[in-house]
Scaffold this motif. Structure first.
Motif, short mmCIF file in Angstrom:
data_model
loop_
_atom_site.label_atom_id
_atom_site.label_comp_id
_atom_site.label_asym_id
_atom_site.label_seq_id
_atom_site.Cartn_x
_atom_site.Cartn_y
_atom_site.Cartn_z
N ASN A 192 84.23 46.20 20.85
CA ASN A 192 85.14 45.57 19.83
C ASN A 192 85.82 46.68 19.02
N ALA A 193 85.78 47.93 19.76
CA ALA A 193 86.59 49.05 18.84
C ALA A 193 87.84 49.22 19.60
N ILE A 194 88.96 49.07 18.42
CA ILE A 194 90.05 49.54 19.11
C ILE A 194 90.42 50.85 18.59
N LYS A 195 89.49 51.55 17.67
CA LYS A 195 89.83 52.91 17.62
C LYS A 195 88.38 53.82 17.44
N LEU A 196 88.56 54.83 18.26
CA LEU A 196 87.22 55.69 18.24
C LEU A 196 87.63 56.86 17.61
N ILE A 197 86.43 57.67 17.33
CA ILE A 197 86.34 59.03 16.90
C ILE A 197 85.74 60.03 17.98
N ALA A 198 86.11 60.67 18.52
CA ALA A 198 85.38 61.72 19.64
C ALA A 198 85.68 63.17 19.26
N HIS A 199 84.29 63.72 19.55
CA HIS A 199 84.42 65.15 19.47
C HIS A 199 85.19 65.89 20.44
N LYS A 200 85.97 66.87 20.00
CA LYS A 200 86.82 67.52 20.93
C LYS A 200 86.00 68.11 22.22
N ASP A 201 84.96 68.55 21.90
CA ASP A 201 84.19 69.07 22.78
C ASP A 201 83.71 68.23 23.96
N LEU A 202 83.53 66.80 23.42
CA LEU A 202 83.21 65.70 24.52
C LEU A 202 84.59 65.45 25.39
N ILE A 203 85.63 65.35 24.87
CA ILE A 203 86.74 65.03 25.68
C ILE A 203 87.20 66.30 26.57
N GLU A 204 86.91 67.74 25.89
CA GLU A 204 87.26 68.78 26.95
C GLU A 204 86.27 69.30 27.87
N SER A 205 84.97 68.41 27.86
CA SER A 205 84.29 68.59 28.79
C SER A 205 84.09 67.92 30.08
N LYS A 206 85.10 66.87 29.92
CA LYS A 206 85.34 65.61 30.69
C LYS A 206 84.12 64.70 31.10
N ALA A 207 83.45 64.71 29.80
CA ALA A 207 82.47 63.70 29.84
C ALA A 207 82.61 62.41 29.09
N GLY A 208 83.86 62.17 29.24
CA GLY A 208 84.20 60.84 28.45
C GLY A 208 83.36 59.67 28.76
N PRO A 209 83.43 58.36 28.18
CA PRO A 209 82.61 57.26 28.27
C PRO A 209 83.21 56.62 29.53
N LYS A 210 82.24 56.33 30.23
CA LYS A 210 82.51 55.67 31.73
C LYS A 210 81.73 54.49 31.88
N ILE A 211 82.29 53.31 32.18
CA ILE A 211 81.57 52.17 32.59
C ILE A 211 81.70 51.52 33.85
N SER A 212 80.56 51.07 34.29
CA SER A 212 80.33 50.46 35.56
C SER A 212 81.13 48.87 35.62
N THR A 213 81.32 48.09 34.40
CA THR A 213 81.63 46.96 34.55
C THR A 213 83.08 46.78 34.79
N ARG A 214 83.62 46.06 35.80
CA ARG A 214 84.85 46.02 36.47
C ARG A 214 85.70 44.89 35.90
N TYR A 215 85.06 44.01 35.52
CA TYR A 215 85.87 42.85 34.95
C TYR A 215 84.87 41.87 34.25
N LEU A 216 85.41 40.94 33.40
CA LEU A 216 84.56 40.08 32.70
C LEU A 216 85.35 38.65 32.73
N ASP A 217 84.62 37.56 33.09
CA ASP A 217 85.06 36.22 32.98
C ASP A 217 84.89 35.83 31.72
#
Length: 266
Positions: A192-217
């Protein structure tokens, strides 16, 4: 102005599933038909955190919409915009022409992460569920890719090591070649987060959040089906119209309208 009703194009078989399961499918944004929308860059791609259900406010049925989404043989559904809300929808004005609308759901929908990342204890990313629908939100159309991504990621003014990620922009803008759709969207955001705060190192390391759920009914209110209007496409088989009428009666939907598009195609 917020429309009272919206329209959704789909196949006849999908319509039957929608009615039988009382759900609409929200697809992950990075798997939708426009590869540019919501995309920032390879290092900072947050589209997998946003799920969307596409609608239009255009009353007149359009040939391109029939062709792209139903191959001329499907249906267009008309429903009230509060079909997901369990209480009164909350409305917040974003601009002269756009609003942020939220609806609480009856259930929580779990999301599966591919990788568990080290978020702070107070981070909204710690909670992997969704219980709120955002929308319908009017899609904005722009002529350049740079305008699509503008404002998605900004540097936090308090600490230069953190970035603000505005997920609310993702899925709200499209390139103007899609403007014929006159689209509105319901969206779901991871945790339910429309805004996130991420550390620059997290983004630059290409380790962003990845989810396996493809869809929700997502379940909608059965009472939304009262006075539902179904418009069949130009090449619809009349048997489908008869079958749908019987299905509505079996479900106990007292008031409905089933008609066929007046567009003629040989």
């Amino acid at each position: 102005m917020i429309p009272s009703h919206l329209y959704h194009y789909t196949s006849f078989e999908t319509l039957k599933l929608i009615l039988q399961n009382q759900t609409f499918r929200f697809s992950r944004l990075d798997e939708m038909n426009d590869p540019l929308e919501g995309y920032y860059d390879e290092d900072s791609d947050y589209r997998n955190l946003v799920f969307s259900s596409s609608w239009t406010a255009e009353h007149r049925d359009e040939l391109p919409m029939w062709k792209i989404y139903t191959d001329l043989k499907g249906v267009r559904i008309k429903l009230p915009i509060d079909l997901f809300s369990t209480t009164n929808m909350e409305v917040k004005k974003l601009s002269d022409s756009n609003f942020q609308i939220t609806s609480k759901l009856k259930s929580k929908y779990q999301i599966e992460l591919d990788v568990n990342l080290p978020y702070d204890d107070d981070s909204p990313m710690k909670e992997s569920y969704i219980d709120t629908v955002y929308g319908p939100t009017k899609v904005e159309y722009h002529e350049s890719f740079s305008k699509l991504k503008n404002g998605i990621i900004t540097i936090d003014n308090k600490t230069k090591n953190f970035l603000n990620v505005n997920l609310n922009i993702i899925g709200q803008r499209k390139i103007d070649s899609w403007s014929f759709e006159k689209e509105y969207r319901y969206r779901l955001f991871y945790s339910n987060a429309i805004k996130l705060i991420a550390h620059k190192d997290l983004i630059e390391s290409k380790a962003g959040p990845k989810i396996s759920t493809r869809y929700l009914d997502i379940k909608f209110k059965k009472e939304s089906l009262e006075n539902i209007e179904i418009l069949f496409g130009p090449k619809t088989d009349k048997k489908n119209m008869i079958e749908l009428t019987a299905l509505f009666k079996k479900m106990g939907v007292a008031s409905f309208e089933v008609t066929k598009s007046k567009i003629r195609i040989n």
